[in-house]
Design an enzyme around this catalytic site. Structure first.
Site, PDB file in Angstrom:
ATOM      1  N   SER A   1       0.873  -1.187   0.000  1.00 52.26           N
ATOM      2  CA  SER A   1       0.000   0.000   0.000  1.00 52.26           C
ATOM      3  C   SER A   1       0.901   1.224   0.000  1.00 52.26           C
ATOM      4  CB  SER A   1      -0.845   0.031   1.265  1.00 52.26           C
ATOM      5  OG  SER A   1      -0.064   0.467   2.372  1.00 52.26           O
ATOM      6  N   ASP A   2       0.368   2.383  -0.344  1.00 55.00           N
ATOM      7  CA  ASP A   2       1.136   3.600  -0.085  1.00 55.00           C
ATOM      8  C   ASP A   2       1.004   3.925   1.405  1.00 55.00           C
ATOM      9  OD1 ASP A   2       2.755   5.790  -0.316  1.00 55.00           O
ATOM     10  OD2 ASP A   2       1.666   6.739  -1.946  1.00 55.00           O
ATOM     11  N   TRP A   3       1.765   4.914   1.820  1.00 62.14           N
ATOM     12  CA  TRP A   3       1.908   5.269   3.235  1.00 62.14           C
ATOM     13  C   TRP A   3       0.544   5.522   3.902  1.00 62.14           C
ATOM     14  CZ3 TRP A   3       6.681   6.627   5.888  1.00 62.14           C
ATOM     15  CH2 TRP A   3       6.475   7.179   7.157  1.00 62.14           C
TER      16      TRP A   3
ATOM     17  N   ALA B   1      -2.196   4.190   3.535  1.00 60.79           N
ATOM     18  CA  ALA B   1      -3.382   4.153   2.663  1.00 60.79           C
ATOM     19  C   ALA B   1      -4.439   3.157   3.130  1.00 60.79           C
ATOM     20  CB  ALA B   1      -2.972   3.857   1.225  1.00 60.79           C
TER      21      ALA B   1
END
Ligand code: BGC
Ligand code: BGC
Length: 733
Positions: A263-265, A267
């Site tokens: 995932s992105d940070w 997210a």
């Protein structure tokens, strides 16, 4: 390690251990000195996680990572090594031009080399994975992250994406010495946020999304990227991080991605803010169902995944599949045999900022500079007779690199003054003003406070310099931290105090060349009107000053072509060359009512995609085709003869565009399908040919099938996307 042994290892692991592999925390939480790149207010470490967590991000340094790895592995129940990841975006310690500028090189070879050298330095510092390449298609310069992308075009981005993956990972199945795993991001469509506002919703038709926005990610997946990162945005109202269709059907089934999805940070937890998950527990459930293998810095997997499995809400085999992919990645990196990979003090000393890397940074920067205008004002003469004044806040600036650059020695950046004084000793330098306006903010919280005495003195020095010199070179631009993540802007202009300086100088001496620094296309009409030559230098990196001096004094060519259209005004964005035909076309860009366009501005941008001048002139012959009907497996060879008609050696970037005249859905007015560089001496000509194949004509038709349709096409070959040099051919059934 053999795959059977990995399988055995997985079977041996407890559920908590498995979940640990799927959690990533900032390295700074393990050890002091790391960089936290996103918000952590709501992040709480659960007990045990430090012993179980499978990967960390944001730290580097051979010795430090060795110590962390050793201590961690001793305590880990199965002694599984940690993965170390970081944002190595345009270099590790040797900083290369920003990715948008690398796109302007139109040279996959150069871009691959930058990535390879970045990987060498990063792996010497103990890293295993980089969160790059960023392949979000970008068409709105208000969005600060356009600097991280190779640009607006799906074909160019795909070539650059493949080159970066090859550069980072090498071309073997496993990730060998001096190489690191790459992570394609941000999947998907993050480059099209509404209004250019970072993290905003993305509204694209499925056809445009598939055909244009997914293209570069698709090609980079084919190239074998180890990882993919989800994006922060919604697509069709579903956040990417919870989007099963996007992650399972499109990414895994259709594109064939079988690596690790992160995932992105934060997210996963942000699914709550999106209003699709009611709490962190539900967020974890949605993310794992969508196929997210690693949760980057949110509480969700760490706190709730094991519980979700125990309660039967999440099938354990989803966890097993994810963990197997992570273990396999560790294995492909050789970490079970050598958990430190290439990180040694000796390698750091040998690799970091070595001559070969610095030379590459210098060359790549020159290749990325785009000469927008030149009324014989460039190149400059190094002869003592011509007196030169170099004016502007960038003359002594060390921040010549974009976001995500963390060089250990920023003080070693070659400034304009340092680079230029090696070419010519009697240049007068004056800053004239600060980079920022009084009170202006940047993403890292810098606010400029004006010291009035200093302001007066800087201006007086600049005016004096302008009066005494034959020719002036102005060095103006956005602050390096006015672009990048979280740096969206409604005005895409360089700070107004710098424009004021230019206007004042122009009153005194009109013999002006302007060099512009920026992480995005900016409005340059007024600058161009006051300048005899304009050079776009983007954020050139560690060797910026040397590269700019090389180009200004004609020892290197300005090699770049625009990878993003330069608008006349922010009101024209989103703006890109490959627009769809409209029902009321306006090719001349007329202003007025009743047509496609604006009342108060032409439709035509200031400088088109693919544009850039050189220090010589080229003439193109008409396009010739070896046949004008294509059938079945036939290929057509399209050819032009390019001649250097000037009196300087030069390199031309020859571009092939194709237009499909009639389709079952509206088709773009032109699409880039090839490019080649040709190096020519004065007077010399060379033939440049491109092969046109049926598969280059495919698109998502009215039934959403990826096919070509028989009919008429134009093949254009020219110096930029505005070219009208074309020849028709037919595709028959
Ligand atoms: C960015 C990513 C980056 C990640 C880790 C996020 O805020 O969107 O591009 O890789 O942080 O630093
Ligand atoms: C307008 C319509 C209008 C029609 C007839 C078109 O140009 O788009 O709204 O009804 O002319 O006047």
């Amino acid at each position: 390690m053999k795959i059977e042994k990995l399988q055995k290892l997985l079977e041996d692991m407890s559920l908590e251990e498995k979940v640990g592999q799927m959690v990533q925390i900032p390295g700074a939480m393990m050890k002091k000195g790391g960089i936290i790149t996103g918000p952590t207010e709501s992040f709480e470490l659960t007990p045990n996680i430090l012993q179980m967590v499978g990967s960390v991000l944001g730290i580097n340094g051979a010795e430090e990572l060795r110590t962390i790895q050793k201590e961690y592995m001793e305590k880990h129940p199965h002694h599984i090594p940690l993965l170390f990841m970081r944002d190595i975006i345009n270099g590790s310690e040797t900083i290369f031009p920003i990715p948008l500028a690398q796109g302007c090189t139109f040279s996959p070879k150069t871009v691959e080399e930058c990535a390879r050298f970045a990987a060498r330095e990063a792996t010497a510092r103990g890293l295993h994975i980089t969160f790059s390449p960023m392949l979000d298609l970008v068409r709105d310069a208000r969005w600060g992250r356009v600097m991280e992308s190779p640009g607006e075009d799906s074909f160019l981005n795909a070539q650059m994406g493949k080159a970066m993956v090859r550069g980072y990972q090498g071309d073997t199945d496993t990730v060998g010495k001096g190489h690191m795993g790459s992570c394609i991001k941000h999947f998907a469509g993050y480059g099209a946020p509404e209004g250019g506002r970072d993290y905003d919703a993305v509204e694209l038709s499925e056809r445009t999304f598939r055909e244009e926005y997914l293209e570069a990610y698709r090609e980079a997946v084919k190239e074998g990227s180890a990882m993919v990162m989800t994006s922060f945005n919604t697509i069709d109202r579903i956040p990417a991080t919870a989007n099963e269709w996007l992650m399972r059907t499109v990414l895994r089934d259709e594109m064939g991605f079988n690596g690790v999805l992160i995932s992105d940070w934060g997210a996963v937890d942000q699914l709550i803010n999106h209003g699709v998950a009611k709490d962190s527990r539900e967020a974890a459930k949605f993310a794992i169902r969508a196929g997210v293998d690693i949760d980057m810095v949110s509480n969700a997997y760490m706190k709730y995944l094991a519980e979700l499995v125990k309660s039967g809400e999440v099938e354990e085999n989803l966890v097993d599949e994810a963990v197997m992919r992570i273990l396999k990645l560790k294995n492909d990196l050789g970490l079970f045999e050598n958990p430190y990979k290439d990180g040694t003090k000796e390698a750091e000393e040998r690799m970091i900022r070595c001559e070969e890397h610095l030379q590459c940074a210098r060359k790549a920067a020159a290749e990325s500079f785009v000469l927008l205008k030149n009324e014989k004002a460039l190149p400059l003469s190094a002869a003592a007779q011509e007196s030169l004044a170099f004016i502007g806040p960038y003359v002594d600036e060390k921040m010549l690199y974009g976001g995500w650059s963390y060089p250990m020695h920023p003080e070693k950046t070659i400034t304009i003054r340092e680079g230029a004084s090696r070419k010519k000793s009697n240049i007068i330098y004056a800053k004239g003003t600060y980079v920022l306006e009084q009170g202006q903010h940047t993403t890292n919280g810098i606010t400029q406070n004006y010291v009035q005495d200093e302001v007066k003195e800087m201006l007086a020095d600049a005016m004096e310099a302008a009066r005494s010199a034959d020719k002036i070179v102005m060095f103006l631009g956005e602050h390096a931290k006015q672009s990048g993540e979280g740096a969206s802007k409604v005005r895409i202009r360089i700070p107004e105090n710098q424009m004021d300086l230019l206007r004042k100088i122009y009153q005194i001496n009109k013999n002006i060349v302007t060099v512009i620094f920026s992480g995005r296309p900016v409005e340059v009409s007024e600058i161009a009107a006051m300048s005899k030559a304009v050079l776009m230098a983007w954020m050139p990196g560690s060797e910026g000053g040397n590269a700019i001096a090389d180009v200004l004094f004609g020892e290197a060519e300005p090699g770049g072509r625009l990878s993003m259209t330069m608008p006349r005004s922010v009101g024209q964005v989103p703006v890109y060359y490959s627009r769809l035909s409209t029902g009321r076309p306006n090719p001349e860009g007329r202003t007025g009512g009743g047509i496609n366009g604006y009342l108060d501005e032409t439709l035509i941008p200031l400088y088109p995609f693919g544009y850039g001048l050189t220090y010589t002139d080229f003439r193109y012959s008409q396009v010739e085709l070896d046949r004008d009907v294509m059938h079945g497996e036939d290929v057509i060879t399209a050819k032009v003869t390019v001649q250097n008609t000037g009196d300087t050696v030069g390199t031309e970037t020859v571009q092939l565009y194709i237009q499909d005249l009639i389709g079952s859905v509206a088709r773009p007015v032109k699409q880039l399908r090839g490019f080649q560089k040709v190096h020519l001496n004065p007077g010399e000509s060379k033939d440049v040919s491109f092969t046109i194949q049926e598969e280059m004509l495919r698109f998502y038709d009215i039934h959403m099938q990826y096919v070509s349709e028989p009919g008429e096409f134009y093949a254009y070959i020219g110096p930029n996307s505005d070219t009208e040099n074309k020849r028709m051919f037919q595709l028959t059934e």
